[in-house]
Design a protein around this motif. Structure first.
Motif, mmCIF file in Angstrom:
data_model
loop_
_atom_site.group_PDB
_atom_site.id
_atom_site.type_symbol
_atom_site.label_atom_id
_atom_site.label_comp_id
_atom_site.label_asym_id
_atom_site.label_seq_id
_atom_site.Cartn_x
_atom_site.Cartn_y
_atom_site.Cartn_z
ATOM 1 N N PRO A 17 -2.794 13.340 -0.668
ATOM 2 C CA PRO A 17 -3.253 13.787 0.664
ATOM 3 C C PRO A 17 -2.871 12.847 1.800
ATOM 4 N N ILE A 18 -2.506 11.594 1.490
ATOM 5 C CA ILE A 18 -2.132 10.734 2.619
ATOM 6 C C ILE A 18 -0.855 11.240 3.281
ATOM 7 N N LEU A 50 -4.891 18.525 2.594
ATOM 8 C CA LEU A 50 -5.672 17.883 3.644
ATOM 9 C C LEU A 50 -5.176 18.301 5.029
ATOM 10 N N LEU A 69 0.392 3.895 1.619
ATOM 11 C CA LEU A 69 0.556 4.432 2.960
ATOM 12 C C LEU A 69 1.742 3.779 3.655
ATOM 13 N N PHE A 105 -9.607 19.110 -5.864
ATOM 14 C CA PHE A 105 -8.973 17.973 -6.540
ATOM 15 C C PHE A 105 -9.723 17.633 -7.817
ATOM 16 N N PRO A 152 0.825 -1.204 0.000
ATOM 17 C CA PRO A 152 0.000 0.000 0.000
ATOM 18 C C PRO A 152 0.864 1.261 0.000
ATOM 19 N N ILE A 186 -8.149 17.224 -11.482
ATOM 20 C CA ILE A 186 -7.962 15.872 -12.009
ATOM 21 C C ILE A 186 -8.944 15.545 -13.127
ATOM 22 N N LEU A 193 -3.903 9.122 -10.499
ATOM 23 C CA LEU A 193 -3.923 8.320 -9.272
ATOM 24 C C LEU A 193 -2.958 8.866 -8.243
ATOM 25 N N ILE A 225 -1.121 12.530 6.833
ATOM 26 C CA ILE A 225 -1.023 11.628 7.982
ATOM 27 C C ILE A 225 0.377 11.725 8.589
ATOM 28 N N LEU A 248 -4.156 11.939 -6.601
ATOM 29 C CA LEU A 248 -5.233 11.649 -5.657
ATOM 30 C C LEU A 248 -4.718 10.984 -4.380
ATOM 31 N N MET A 249 -3.537 10.402 -4.439
ATOM 32 C CA MET A 249 -3.004 9.776 -3.239
ATOM 33 C C MET A 249 -2.188 10.754 -2.393
#
Ligand SMILES: Nc1ncnc2c1ncn2[C@@H]1O[C@H](COP(=O)(O)OP(=O)(O)OP(=O)(O)O)[C@@H](O)[C@H]1O
Ligand SMILES: Nc1ncnc2c1ncn2[C@@H]1O[C@H](COP(=O)(O)OP(=O)(O)OP(=O)(O)O)[C@@H](O)[C@H]1O
Ligand SMILES: [Mg+2]
Ligand SMILES: [Mg+2]
Lengths: 254, 248, 269, 257, 254
Positions: free
Chosen positions: C209-210, C220, C109, C248, C107, C252, C203, C213, C206-207
């Motif tokens: 923003p993780i 985000l 993340l 976004f 993943p 996108i 893609l 964390i 869009l990823m």
């Protein structure tokens, strides 16, 4: 023409000489001992049922398919040994396939010019002139800026022939070049090949067009089950076949 | 099991400093177990929801009603063009605030747990890809084959059930497999809404025990195994449905 | 005729319209929510959002920056890795396959955690001395790896999908392997790969923003910080997250529409 | 090898002191609308930099990554709501004395929770990476839901996803004081009171940098500036700060004579 | 055979009657007024250059392609009106395509049995018996459990013919059914069609096999540019074509 490595070969010796050729795919023996000599300027037509190994046979001549046993000499040079200069061989032997295989991302003129430019490093102007002459010869001069996808099958096949000829090979191999075409356009392509052959080029053709073979061939070879079953001038093969398999085959396709 | 391996890993830590605390510390072990269970359950649920959503969407796309087709197109546009993490947060915090609470005997809990929202949000997200995959599968059925069934006097429904669907399913499988795998990996972002899946569990462990490298290794091994299992299942399905001469 | 195939397919126009309608709907929902739950007329959620939106957009710039840089790095390294995968030398091919396998199947993340926590924040470079690597740069590296592995795989697939006839005819024309690759195979792969390449860009974006964390101040992260600073009132949640989704989407969606169009064009020729 | 002066040297060379602060931790550190950080810890960080004669650069950290940040020299100093614990003392250089203190407590809807025992079996929101999270699960049997940030955790409480928010009493008191949490209360006393410590790399603890910090913090207690900050940010006065002030105050009465 | 809706039709009237048929794709007019009557038991071969509308013409007869103008009657029933029972029409008209179009996910036997089972709801045992008989007739009895992908092109085409026949249609349409086959297997398929035709089935065939057309057809139709240019018994069309386009075409393909 390229003569640089034709060491001990003179034009009266066979230009292609195949001896005891065997070829298997896995356990399946496709060619079971082929002997064949072709002289310069000769036009050979190979006929025979599907799967009899015709394509495999002519693909061995320019080294596309490696063999298991036997020897092939091209212009006196052994081409089946371990350290063979494949590139040199392919400059001498032109090949045209059933599926045309033009490069779809290049224009017609580029397709014809690419190999002499990249492989032989010939000057651009010279290659272009020759390419245009060849395109004119196959009656496609006005299509030189088109892409292959914009041409009909017959036109594409004629470009493929011009592309091979532009390398000025010593001999040409044709593998069922009209099989993917519709009956009408077959004629155009056959006419082009006829011209090439009558100009003295050594040609080996695999074909299903019996009428054409009869008209153009110096010798017709009938293969079946991986062997040459019968061989001779077209008049004899077509009118008076000796072998029963040849008879049967001809009765079916004529 | 735990009693058996605990001394081994304790010794490993003493000897090499490699700290696999979930294998000798009881509390960390329970976190790991919760993580594995939750993660596997989450993956299974999300994949199932995404498949159902995908099938319904693909069916709706073929509907005669323009509005329905339009809604499906809007749904796909929305979920394929916004970040999945934000979707998840939006569902959990935004929509989650509007869902009713249930009485747990003295205190209240939301009707839909964070796990539930993860299943819903990720299922809908993954479903938006599945719709397109199923549609592509249906479109890959050669028109000539459909013509043949038409010429044999099959009704449109018979054609759909006996010819279109069986073929479309087979054509969809490879793309479906890779989407399901990528969806399974994406479940790790349920971390942000405190679903105690693997990433959450192990990050909890490394926060307390500061054994980032070891836990990270575990995570990689875990996800690669999960992916391998899903790949194997899909491969098997593909083999089961394989027909000689169809595809490659 | 009741031909099954005549059922209309959602064409690009429908999906463009759907996209536009969606955007309007999202904005409308936002406005409605805001006007319904706003407690004090003095400081409605919409006002709060308006005041904080520059801060969120500033974060969004970082999302774009990360995705663009990661895409460039991933393309370069992906091509190298892809070629290593089809090398004739096992010693080159096997490690390349392994790297591809690991990064494709983990993943994002987890990869991001690994890079963020295990790569040092400061490295010593010759001539430059101690150089600090900001968090967003590490995140960018973290995003590069999975995209790299997937692009490598796409390149491998594209090369494999070129009909053998192309190889054979180039071979028959005495092209070397390198010449065949460079002049015949690759140019045809680029066309085939373009839609997937753009798909991965979408893609990837869009990823991004993780990264929030892990404390990168992108859109985000900034949205959450803004909500906290604005008193973390529950009315903020829907408008803020919706606003985030809208930015976004605006960025996108055109990419996706264009990708689809290319896909369709290439599949018909 | 003695590298105890390394941080101080590089800070002075750089002219910049990098301080890790939490960022979404009102009122100790939080964002203003222009994106800049402010709060009690931010003020403290600036005071440290000022006394070293360098600029302060604030780096946002999370409880999950702050120790790695310090170890990897991403930051020179943590002033980020970090408890002084035995295990942390093994990893980083904890500066004595602490500059604040607090303990874990709960925020819940009025009347929902009466005592610590009430949390058994109930979902409790918390923040990831907080050292005492484990306690409420192991000692009281609560079901812990740890979120990445305070915002999400408190939001989860507000929207009823859990029955209480398990966090520092001082932070909860600060939240309740804002007036944004009407209908919520802090129903229980902190489980314990633990000082918050600034931290430097372990090797620096007894070096020049560590000593300077130790002295600065001692001074803040002594001169009452921490108590002043508490007032400035509208926080309830805590006994711990008052005790520290009293016990560390230097008796200057002899000067009066 | 199905007679349920043949209201006022008797076997001495044309079984297919096409009057003033026009068909366009967009702006492109493919059929520009076709008139054609076929009687029961007749075998009609349609020949003509590529793109002349042969496929389009025979596809209109079983309603696969809707028409723009004109009328088509099958067994006396108008099939081009607005409310036509397409399913009933297709039970009477069998069709075999160039691309075989077998259902790749079903075995050979299933392919043959599906339509009678699903459409006519006939009992399984009965259908199976008939399907097996038909497979035996096309000499593929031993392949019944194979999947289409495992068969050669010629074998697949014969299955397609059996599949159509199993619906017991009143007439059969064949669209260049041998065009995708290699020269040898063409024979097998043509033999199968010959059998069907000689058993009295009304057949309309589009074909490029002139020898076959000559041998089997009662009437040959030559189309060009969307019109029937010439029509007559094969002996006349092939030996003494009247129209210049027919002459030209025949000179090319013979
Ligand atoms: N690469 C390969 N691997 C395995 N078997 C092969 C391969 N190439 C050819 N064959 C098999 O070898 C046999 C001879 O093939 P070949 O293509 O030479 O026949 P052919 O006479 O050219 O037939 P056709 O007229 O159908 O082109 C066939 O049975 C074929 O299936
Ligand atoms: N669905 C369609 N849409 C648009 N044009 C079509 C369509 N079907 C056929 N055509 C065009 O109509 C013309 C006649 O097509 P048709 O298939 O009937 O020719 P044909 O005589 O069968 O040719 P061939 O021998 O190549 O099969 C062709 O020019 C073709 O391009
Ligand atoms: Mg061949
Ligand atoms: Mg046709």
């Amino acid at each position: 023409m390229s003569t640089e490595y034709a060491v001990s070969w003179s034009p009266d010796q066979p230009i292609i000489d195949i001896r005891g050729l065997h070829k298997s795919f896995g356990n399946f023996e496709v060619l079971k001992g082929i002997d064949l000599s072709v002289h310069q300027g000769e036009v050979i037509c190979i006929i025979g049922p599907s799967g009899s190994g015709k394509s495999t046979l002519i693909r061995t001549i320019n080294g596309l398919t490696p063999i298991n046993k036997g020897e092939i000499f091209v212009e006196g040079q052994l081409i089946t040994g371990p350290k063979v200069d494949k590139l040199a061989l392919r400059r001498k032997v032109g090949m045209v396939f059933q599926q045309y295989n033009l490069f779809p991302h290049r224009t017609v003129l580029d397709n014809v010019m690419m190999a002499p430019r990249l492989v032989l490093k010939e000057p651009k102007a010279e290659v272009r002139e020759r390419a245009r002459a060849l395109l004119a010869k196959v009656r496609l001069a006005e299509k030189e800026d088109h892409f292959p996808g914009e041409l009909s099958g017959g036109q594409q096949q004629r470009v493929a022939i011009a592309r091979s000829l532009c390398m000025r090979p010593d001999m040409m191999l044709f593998d069922e070049v009209t099989a993917a075409l519709d009956p009408e356009t077959v004629k155009e392509v056959l006419n082009t090949i006829k011209e090439v052959a009558t100009e003295g080029m050594t040609c080996v053709l695999v074909t299903h067009e019996m009428g054409f073979a009869r008209e153009i061939a110096d010798r017709v070879i009938f293969t079946d089950g991986g062997r040459i079953v019968e061989m001779g001038p077209p008049a004899q093969i077509f009118s008076d076949p000796q072998d029963t398999r040849t008879k049967e085959f001809l009765s079916q396709v004529l | 099991m735990f009693e058996f391996i605990a001394p081994l890993f304790l010794a490993l830590q003493k000897a090499t400093g490699l700290n696999f605390s979930p294998f000798y510390n009881e509390y960390d072990f329970s976190r790991l177990m919760t993580g594995v269970q939750t993660s596997l359950l989450l993956i299974v649920c999300v994949l199932i929801v995404s498949l159902i959503v995908g099938l319904l969407g693909a069916a709706a796309q073929r509907s005669q009603f323009r509005v329905l087709r339009f809604l499906v197109a809007a749904y796909i546009a929305m979920f394929r063009n916004t970040p999945p993490v934000v979707q998840l947060l939006f569902f959990y915090f935004g929509l989650g605030a509007l869902t009713p609470q249930v009485d747990m005997g003295g205190w209240y809990e939301p009707m839909i747990s964070s796990f539930g929202w993860a299943v819903i949000a990720l299922g809908i997200f993954g479903g938006s890809y599945n719709v397109e995959i199923f549609r592509a599968g249906i479109e890959a059925v050669p028109e000539t084959t459909l013509e043949a069934s038409e010429a044999l006097a099959f009704s449109p429904v018979q054609t759909f059930i006996h010819v279109t669907m069986p073929l479309a399913l087979r054509f969809s499988l490879p793309a479906l497999a890779s989407n399901l795998i990528s969806l399974a990996k994406t479940t790790s972002i349920a971390y942000v809404i405190a679903v105690p899946e693997m990433t959450y569990a192990l990050s909890g462990v490394w926060n307390d025990s500061l054994n980032v490298g070891e836990m990270m290794t575990l995570l990689f091994i875990y996800y690669i195994s999960v992916v391998a299992v899903i790949g194997a299942i899909m491969g098997r399905l593909e083999k089961r449905l394989a027909v000689p001469g169809l595809g490659k | 005729m009741t031909k099954v195939s005549t059922v209309p397919r959602p064409n690009s126009l429908v999906s463009i319209l759907a996209g536009a309608a969606l955007l309007l709907a999202a904005l409308a929902v936002g406005v409605i929510t805001v006007s319904q739950v706003a407690q004090g007329p003095a400081d409605s959620s919409l006002n709060v959002l308006r005041r904080w939106s520059p801060f969120i957009l500033q974060g969004f710039m970082l999302n774009i920056l990360m995705s663009v840089i990661a895409m460039i790095l991933a393309t370069i390294s992906g091509v190298v890795l892809g070629f290593m995968q089809i090398s004739h030398l096992a010693i080159v091919r096997q490690p390349a396959r392994f790297v591809t396998h690991v990064f494709r199947n983990s993943p994002w993340l987890v990869i991001l955690f690994a890079i963020m926590l295990m790569v040092p924040f400061e490295i010593t470079l010759p001539y430059f001395g101690l150089v600090m690597i900001p968090g967003w740069v590490k995140a960018t590296i973290g995003f590069t790896l999975p995209v790299m592995a997937n692009l490598a795989e796409i390149l491998r697939g594209a090369v494999a999908s070129i009909p053998t006839g192309q190889w054979e005819s180039a071979e028959s024309l005495a092209f070397s392997r390198m010449q065949t690759m460079r002049h015949v195979i690759l140019p045809q792969c680029v066309r085939r790969m373009l839609p997937s390449w753009m798909n991965w860009f979408a893609l990837l974006t869009l990823m991004t923003p993780i990264a929030a964390i892990l404390g990168v101040n992108e859109a985000l992260g900034n949205t959450q910080a803004a909500m906290e600073a604005a008193g973390s009132s529950p009315d903020l949640l829907i408008p803020f997250y919706l606003f985030l989704m809208c930015i976004f989407f605006i960025f996108i969606y055109p990419v996706s529409v264009w990708t689809k169009r290319l896909e369709r064009r290439f599949s018909t020729t | 090898q003695d590298n105890s002066a390394e941080t101080l040297t590089s800070v002075m060379e750089r002219g910049v002191l990098r301080v890790g602060v939490l960022g979404a931790f009102k009122p100790w550190s939080f964002r203003s609308e222009d994106g800049s950080l402010q709060g009690i810890e931010v003020d403290l960080a600036k005071r440290v930099a000022e006394s070293l004669g360098v600029e302060a650069e604030l780096v946002e950290i999370t409880s999950a990554n702050r120790i790695q940040f310090l170890e990897q020299k991403r930051i020179d100093l943590i002033i980020g709501g970090m408890y002084d614990t035995a295990s942390r003392r093994e990893a980083v250089g904890i500066i004595e004395p602490g500059y604040w203190a607090s303990g874990p407590s709960l925020m819940a809807r009025d009347g929902a929770i009466a005592s610590w025992e009430d949390v058994a079996g109930k979902p409790i929101c918390a923040k990831q990476g907080v050292i005492y999270n484990q306690l409420i699960e192991t000692d009281f049997g609560a079901r812990l839901m740890a979120f990445g940030g305070n915002t999400e955790g408190k939001e989860a409480l507000r929207s009823g996803k859990c029955v209480a928010w398990f966090y520092d009493d001082s932070s909860i008191a600060a939240d309740l004081a804002t007036g944004e949490w009407e209908g919520f209360e802090m129903p229980v006393d902190a489980l314990f009171v633990n000082p918050w410590a600034a931290a430097v790399p372990l090797a620096e603890k007894d070096g020049a940098f560590g000593k300077i910090l130790s002295g600065l913090i001692y001074g803040w207690h002594e001169d009452g500036s921490l108590i002043a900050l508490q007032k400035e940010y509208d926080l309830q006065p805590t006994a711990w700060l008052a005790d520290m002030h009293e016990s560390l105050e230097y008796d200057r009465s002899y000067l009066d004579e």
